[in-house]
Design a protein around this motif. Structure first.
Motif, PDB file in Angstrom:
ATOM      1  N   ARG A 145     -11.086  24.181  21.858  1.00 51.95           N
ATOM      2  CA  ARG A 145     -12.413  24.982  21.734  1.00 51.95           C
ATOM      3  C   ARG A 145     -13.133  24.863  20.302  1.00 51.95           C
ATOM      4  NH1 ARG A 145     -15.719  27.402  24.097  1.00 51.95           N
ATOM      5  NH2 ARG A 145     -15.573  29.082  22.496  1.00 51.95           N
ATOM      6  N   TRP A 146     -12.126  25.019  19.398  1.00 56.06           N
ATOM      7  CA  TRP A 146     -12.863  25.231  17.914  1.00 56.06           C
ATOM      8  C   TRP A 146     -13.637  23.723  17.998  1.00 56.06           C
ATOM      9  CZ3 TRP A 146     -13.883  28.070  14.718  1.00 56.06           C
ATOM     10  CH2 TRP A 146     -14.311  27.708  13.309  1.00 56.06           C
ATOM     11  N   LYS A 147     -13.592  22.615  18.628  1.00 55.83           N
ATOM     12  CA  LYS A 147     -14.505  21.482  18.640  1.00 55.83           C
ATOM     13  C   LYS A 147     -15.893  21.905  18.814  1.00 55.83           C
ATOM     14  CE  LYS A 147     -11.821  17.713  17.712  1.00 55.83           C
ATOM     15  NZ  LYS A 147     -12.120  16.782  16.721  1.00 55.83           N
ATOM     16  N   VAL A 148     -16.074  22.670  19.811  1.00 52.83           N
ATOM     17  CA  VAL A 148     -17.616  22.734  20.091  1.00 52.83           C
ATOM     18  C   VAL A 148     -17.932  23.916  19.169  1.00 52.83           C
ATOM     19  CG1 VAL A 148     -17.242  25.134  21.697  1.00 52.83           C
ATOM     20  CG2 VAL A 148     -19.009  23.135  22.083  1.00 52.83           C
ATOM     21  N   GLU A 149     -17.250  24.739  18.431  1.00 51.73           N
ATOM     22  CA  GLU A 149     -17.635  25.594  17.493  1.00 51.73           C
ATOM     23  C   GLU A 149     -18.285  24.810  16.373  1.00 51.73           C
ATOM     24  OE1 GLU A 149     -18.203  28.712  18.004  1.00 51.73           O
ATOM     25  OE2 GLU A 149     -17.079  28.854  19.982  1.00 51.73           O
ATOM     26  N   LEU A 150     -17.237  23.723  15.901  1.00 51.14           N
ATOM     27  CA  LEU A 150     -17.624  22.743  14.831  1.00 51.14           C
ATOM     28  C   LEU A 150     -19.046  21.880  15.177  1.00 51.14           C
ATOM     29  CD1 LEU A 150     -14.352  21.068  13.913  1.00 51.14           C
ATOM     30  CD2 LEU A 150     -15.502  23.129  12.801  1.00 51.14           C
ATOM     31  N   LEU A 151     -19.175  21.822  16.559  1.00 54.10           N
ATOM     32  CA  LEU A 151     -20.498  21.287  16.921  1.00 54.10           C
ATOM     33  C   LEU A 151     -21.384  22.115  16.473  1.00 54.10           C
ATOM     34  CD1 LEU A 151     -21.268  18.460  18.544  1.00 54.10           C
ATOM     35  CD2 LEU A 151     -21.474  19.771  20.337  1.00 54.10           C
ATOM     36  N   ASP A 191     -12.785   0.201  12.535  1.00 52.60           N
ATOM     37  CA  ASP A 191     -11.575   0.559  11.738  1.00 52.60           C
ATOM     38  C   ASP A 191     -10.868   1.738  12.244  1.00 52.60           C
ATOM     39  OD1 ASP A 191      -9.951   1.105   9.575  1.00 52.60           O
ATOM     40  OD2 ASP A 191     -11.474   1.837   8.187  1.00 52.60           O
ATOM     41  N   PRO A 192     -10.024   1.494  13.485  1.00 55.47           N
ATOM     42  CA  PRO A 192      -9.456   2.340  14.425  1.00 55.47           C
ATOM     43  C   PRO A 192      -8.445   3.468  13.774  1.00 55.47           C
ATOM     44  CG  PRO A 192      -8.856   0.151  14.972  1.00 55.47           C
ATOM     45  CD  PRO A 192     -10.015  -0.005  14.009  1.00 55.47           C
ATOM     46  N   ASP A 193      -7.956   2.992  12.637  1.00 56.19           N
ATOM     47  CA  ASP A 193      -6.832   3.654  12.175  1.00 56.19           C
ATOM     48  C   ASP A 193      -7.279   4.775  11.232  1.00 56.19           C
ATOM     49  OD1 ASP A 193      -4.928   2.256  13.474  1.00 56.19           O
ATOM     50  OD2 ASP A 193      -4.782   0.575  11.927  1.00 56.19           O
ATOM     51  N   ALA A 194      -8.603   4.443  10.835  1.00 55.33           N
ATOM     52  CA  ALA A 194      -9.365   5.587   9.792  1.00 55.33           C
ATOM     53  C   ALA A 194      -9.680   6.934  10.556  1.00 55.33           C
ATOM     54  CB  ALA A 194     -10.437   5.022   9.259  1.00 55.33           C
ATOM     55  N   GLU A 195      -9.567   7.921   9.848  1.00 49.52           N
ATOM     56  CA  GLU A 195     -10.191   9.272  10.469  1.00 49.52           C
ATOM     57  C   GLU A 195     -11.322   9.601   9.734  1.00 49.52           C
ATOM     58  OE1 GLU A 195      -8.875  11.501  12.527  1.00 49.52           O
ATOM     59  OE2 GLU A 195      -7.048  10.313  12.850  1.00 49.52           O
ATOM     60  N   TYR A 196     -12.291   9.926  10.743  1.00 45.93           N
ATOM     61  CA  TYR A 196     -13.673  10.345  10.235  1.00 45.93           C
ATOM     62  C   TYR A 196     -14.213  11.690  10.816  1.00 45.93           C
ATOM     63  CZ  TYR A 196     -14.442   5.469   9.283  1.00 45.93           C
ATOM     64  OH  TYR A 196     -14.403   4.066   8.808  1.00 45.93           O
ATOM     65  N   PRO A 197     -13.831  12.778  10.059  1.00 41.50           N
ATOM     66  CA  PRO A 197     -13.894  13.886  10.440  1.00 41.50           C
ATOM     67  C   PRO A 197     -15.568  14.525  10.613  1.00 41.50           C
ATOM     68  CG  PRO A 197     -12.644  14.289   8.580  1.00 41.50           C
ATOM     69  CD  PRO A 197     -12.981  12.654   8.856  1.00 41.50           C
ATOM     70  N   GLU A 198     -15.830  15.024  11.988  1.00 44.42           N
ATOM     71  CA  GLU A 198     -17.231  14.832  12.199  1.00 44.42           C
ATOM     72  C   GLU A 198     -18.213  15.590  11.079  1.00 44.42           C
ATOM     73  OE1 GLU A 198     -14.811  15.603  14.452  1.00 44.42           O
ATOM     74  OE2 GLU A 198     -15.227  14.476  16.352  1.00 44.42           O
ATOM     75  N   GLU A 199     -17.812  16.930  10.477  1.00 48.52           N
ATOM     76  CA  GLU A 199     -18.718  17.293   9.543  1.00 48.52           C
ATOM     77  C   GLU A 199     -18.819  16.589   8.431  1.00 48.52           C
ATOM     78  OE1 GLU A 199     -19.103  22.188   9.863  1.00 48.52           O
ATOM     79  OE2 GLU A 199     -17.059  21.455   9.448  1.00 48.52           O
TER      80      GLU A 199
END
Length: 432
Positions: free
Chosen positions: A312-318, A364-372
């Motif tokens: 649920r923290w995902k929507v708070e970050l959104l 680049d499927p192995d990379a991580e792209y944090p939303e913020e």
């Protein structure tokens, strides 16, 4: 080795999401274009979407005008630009957002066990302030205006599924609709959506849910779902709160009976009971339990239920991204249609951001792209992206000296700078 990227990669994705003919076609249907148009409707739409991402800009019409003029190398009178912010333009953006919600998805497997659900979804809402004279959006306090943005966020596809805009006084849970669309989906709720009748309807529609259990909830325990080692205290037949003080186990996993009232029909409202799973995970720091109510099967352990709820923290970050990166709380208009238009534009910015993220995630499927982090990067390049789009749509490259002169000089000759005011005072003849 990192893949080589084409300079046109971003432009191709954006123009495939919203082709010029799509924008122009909807604009004609919505009567959002003028016969003798001085403003390119396609670039106006992109100036609104990417203008929300431009770093350092306010969310005023004057700011969007600057963004538009910089990208198109076109001078537009303030009145002409302001006149385009109409209910018809709002409807055009709403149609584009509905289109985008069907087109944008970033398939993402959090854990293999979650593939049994069609989607994992979070329903939530956030409140933000509007101009105090915007009476169409009354707040909970007098002399204020406030809007509430309700979202259903698809965690599996990392995009929006539903949204609505109401005044602050409307209860967020009233926006959640039940029905066949719930089938096979898992919903994560905070206490704002807590309702045994709602949980029952999700269960009856073959959907799944996880919610925090209210602190004062005291269901009767009708069954133990796991066996514990040693001389474990039996909870069956008691109410949840009765034996908590005596329990030392790390987990609680039982079936509880909940009473609720069905929907009222006419003057009749029937009562009912339903059994749901109650899971408790002990917090060693606070020496108490975090409780959840769910209809997930036993294959999901108590730790997994708690971990699922943490999504649920995902929507708070959104919401934080919408407010801190895209200025959702910085509207300065007292016009209802313009306020709704700007909210829709902010959501389009979010969806476009996710559409671009999907492209890079695929490459680049192995990379991580944090939303913020991604949102911060988009802000830094938004004006460049808009300029690239303008070139592709036939606008000349920007004349930088002309842009600087146009934007920096005093627009009204009657308004004197402080130096000129002082000089003018000294130039007047002193009267005897």
């Amino acid at each position: 080795m990192l893949p080589e990227l084409s300079p046109t990669l971003i432009r191709r994705r954006l123009t495939s999401l919203f082709p010029a003919h799509l924008i122009e076609g909807i604009a004609r249907e919505r009567d959002a274009v003028q016969r003798h148009r001085k403003i390119d409707i396609t670039m106006l739409v992109w100036a609104l979407i990417l203008g929300f991402a431009v770093d350092g800009e306010t969310r005023s019409i004057a700011a969007f005008q600057r963004v538009y003029q910089t990208a198109t190398n076109q001078t537009v009178s303030r009145s002409s630009f302001y006149d385009r912010f109409t209910p018809q333009l709002r409807d055009l953006l709403s149609d584009l957002l509905a289109h985008a919600l069907e087109e944008v998805a970033i398939p993402h497997t959090i854990a293999p066990q979650l593939s049994q659900f069609r989607d994992v979804m979070i329903a939530d809402a956030t409140v933000f302030r509007l101009h105090r004279l915007l009476t169409a959006f009354p707040a909970t306090h007098e002399d204020q205006s406030g809007a509430q943005l309700y979202l259903v966020y698809n965690v599996t596809k990392r995009t929006l599924a539903q949204f609505s805009l109401t005044d602050e006084r409307t209860h967020e849970s009233s926006q959640f609709r039940t029905g066949n669309w719930l089938r096979g989906r898992l919903f994560l709720f905070d206490l704002g959506f807590y309702s045994y009748r709602r949980f029952a309807l999700i269960h009856e529609n073959n959907g799944y849910f996880v919610s925090r259990l209210k602190k004062n909830a005291n269901p009767r325990i009708v069954g133990e779902r796991r066996k514990w080692r040693g001389r474990a205290i039996s909870l069956k037949g008691s109410h949840l709160q009765e034996r908590l003080s005596k329990l030392k186990r790390k987990q609680i996993d039982v079936t509880g009976e909940f009473a609720f009232k069905r929907r009222r029909y006419g003057e009749k409202q029937s009562s009912a009971t339903i059994e749901f799973r109650v899971v408790g995970v002990r917090n060693e720091d606070t020496d108490d339990y975090h409780f959840y109510v769910t209809n997930l099967p036993n294959e999901f352990t108590p730790e997994q239920v708690a971990a699922l709820y943490s999504l649920r923290w995902k929507v708070e970050l959104l919401f934080r991204e919408l407010k801190s990166r895209y200025g959702l709380e910085k509207f300065e208009t007292g016009d209802e249609a313009i306020a709704e238009l700007l909210v829709t534009a902010a959501l389009l910015t979010l969806v476009v951001s996710r559409a671009l993220l999907a492209v890079f995630q695929e490459i680049d499927p192995d990379a991580e792209y944090p939303e913020e982090r991604w949102a911060t990067t988009l802000r830094s390049v938004a004006q460049l992206v808009l300029a690239d789009l303008a070139l592709a749509l036939g606008h000349p490259p920007p004349n930088l000296p002309e842009i600087v002169r146009r934007e920096a000089r005093q627009p009204e000759k009657s308004r004197l700078t402080l130096n000129k005011q002082v000089a003018q005072a000294f130039s007047r003849e002193v009267q005897p």
